[in-house]
Write a protein that holds these residues in place. Structure first.
Motif, short mmCIF file in Angstrom:
data_model
loop_
_atom_site.label_atom_id
_atom_site.label_comp_id
_atom_site.label_asym_id
_atom_site.label_seq_id
_atom_site.Cartn_x
_atom_site.Cartn_y
_atom_site.Cartn_z
N THR A 1 -15.27 -2.72 1.09
CA THR A 1 -16.37 -2.64 2.07
C THR A 1 -17.42 -1.63 1.63
O THR A 1 -17.16 -0.79 0.77
CB THR A 1 -15.90 -2.13 3.45
N LEU A 2 -18.57 -1.70 2.27
CA LEU A 2 -19.53 -0.60 2.22
C LEU A 2 -19.13 0.45 3.24
O LEU A 2 -19.30 1.65 3.05
CB LEU A 2 -20.92 -1.09 2.61
N SER A 3 -18.59 -0.04 4.37
CA SER A 3 -18.29 0.84 5.49
C SER A 3 -17.51 0.05 6.53
O SER A 3 -17.62 -1.18 6.56
CB SER A 3 -19.61 1.32 6.09
N THR A 4 -16.72 0.73 7.33
CA THR A 4 -16.06 0.06 8.46
C THR A 4 -16.22 0.98 9.68
O THR A 4 -16.68 2.12 9.54
CB THR A 4 -14.55 -0.17 8.21
N SER B 1 -15.21 -7.41 2.80
CA SER B 1 -15.49 -7.44 4.24
C SER B 1 -16.88 -6.85 4.45
O SER B 1 -17.08 -5.64 4.31
CB SER B 1 -14.45 -6.63 5.02
N SER B 2 -17.80 -7.72 4.78
CA SER B 2 -19.21 -7.32 4.90
C SER B 2 -19.59 -7.13 6.37
O SER B 2 -18.95 -7.69 7.25
CB SER B 2 -20.07 -8.44 4.27
N ASP B 3 -20.63 -6.37 6.61
CA ASP B 3 -21.14 -6.22 7.98
C ASP B 3 -22.24 -7.22 8.29
O ASP B 3 -22.75 -7.24 9.40
CB ASP B 3 -21.70 -4.80 8.19
N VAL B 4 -22.65 -7.99 7.30
CA VAL B 4 -23.76 -8.91 7.53
C VAL B 4 -23.44 -10.31 7.04
O VAL B 4 -22.89 -10.49 5.95
CB VAL B 4 -25.07 -8.42 6.85
N ALA C 1 -11.07 -5.76 6.54
CA ALA C 1 -10.89 -4.37 6.09
C ALA C 1 -10.51 -3.46 7.26
O ALA C 1 -9.58 -2.65 7.17
CB ALA C 1 -12.16 -3.86 5.42
N GLU C 2 -11.21 -3.60 8.38
CA GLU C 2 -10.89 -2.72 9.52
C GLU C 2 -9.53 -3.07 10.10
O GLU C 2 -8.79 -2.19 10.55
CB GLU C 2 -11.99 -2.80 10.58
N LEU C 3 -9.16 -4.34 10.07
CA LEU C 3 -7.81 -4.73 10.53
C LEU C 3 -6.76 -4.01 9.69
O LEU C 3 -5.79 -3.45 10.22
CB LEU C 3 -7.64 -6.24 10.43
#
Ligand code: HPA
Length: 237
Positions: free
Chosen positions: A111-114, A155-158, A183-185
């Motif tokens: 990811t970039l971020s979660t 896992s992307s946010d967009v 990713a957050e899971l």
């Protein structure tokens, strides 16, 4: 009851399958579970509990994206005692040998971020699947003859991504597909000593622009549900 889940204590199973789409939760519960009962309809994010071959299972929609999934996964784990969480969803293919309809078992999720960025701060934590679930899912998929890939996903946010260079780097580093929740899971499961896996169907392809026809979405989704159930209960005939 929690803020986002209306089920009573005891109405949610220790094993939860999480599709992004709440109507997929309804379809999967009606198709694969015995005695499926609606246990949540807060905000239309449907959840059902029933049994599969005698084992209690809940199928709860997660919504799209990591912030939404994080709300449901947190409440399932903290308030209902859920121990095994399996995402069943779709992803965009990122490699030539990954074809539409193939299944991807996400070993890791870059990811970039979660939503956990706030507590992990400068750490680049490596979200990874539970080995036992991953192994059992790979065996179940092989037994079915489903073309399956095991490896890293993004896992992307967009969904409407305006940074093609990021996708290029992912592809260059062997990432199999892109989705928006795993990713957050994995991070939440690690934090709370739970087991997690994402089983994904390739519904569209970033290299070819192909997309799974809507008429075939249901059967591909069904295969994924069966793989997830067999992974959760590998010793059940
Ligand atoms: N991008 C992000 N999420 C997805 C995609 C995609 O192309 N396909 C299915 N989920």
């Amino acid at each position: 009851m929690t803020i986002h889940i209306g089920a009573q204590k005891g109405e949610i199973a220790e094993t939860v399958l999480m599709p992004g789409d709440p109507y997929r939760a309804k379809w999967a519960a009606e198709t694969f579970l015995q005695d499926a009962k609606l246990v949540n309809d807060v905000r239309g994010m449907l959840g059902f509990t029933g049994t599969w071959k005698g084992n209690p299972v809940t199928i709860q929609g997660s919504g799209m994206g990591m912030p939404s999934l994080s709300i449901y996964a947190n409440e399932l784990i903290r308030d209902y005692g859920t121990k095994t969480l399996i995402r069943i969803g779709s992803c965009g293919g990122m490699q030539e040998n990954v074809k539409i309809r193939d299944v991807i078992l996400a070993m890791t999720a870059t990811t970039l971020s979660t939503p956990s960025r706030g507590i992990l701060k400068e750490l680049n934590f490596a979200p990874c699947a539970d080995w036992g679930l991953l192994q059992a899912a790979a065996q179940a998929a092989a037994a079915k003859g489903t073309p399956t890939h095991v490896g890293g996903i993004y896992s992307s946010d967009v969904f409407y991504d305006e940074r093609p260079d990021l996708n290029e780097q992912m592809m260059r580093h062997g990432i199999l597909g892109v989705e928006m929740e795993a990713a957050e899971l994995y991070i939440l499961a690690a934090r709370h000593n739970c087991r997690a896996l994402a089983v994904l169907t390739v519904s569209d392809h970033l290299l070819t622009g192909e997309a799974l026809p809507s008429s075939e979405r249901e059967s591909s989704f069904g295969e994924m549900v069966e793989i997830a159930l067999q992974a959760a209960f590998p010793n059940v005939e």
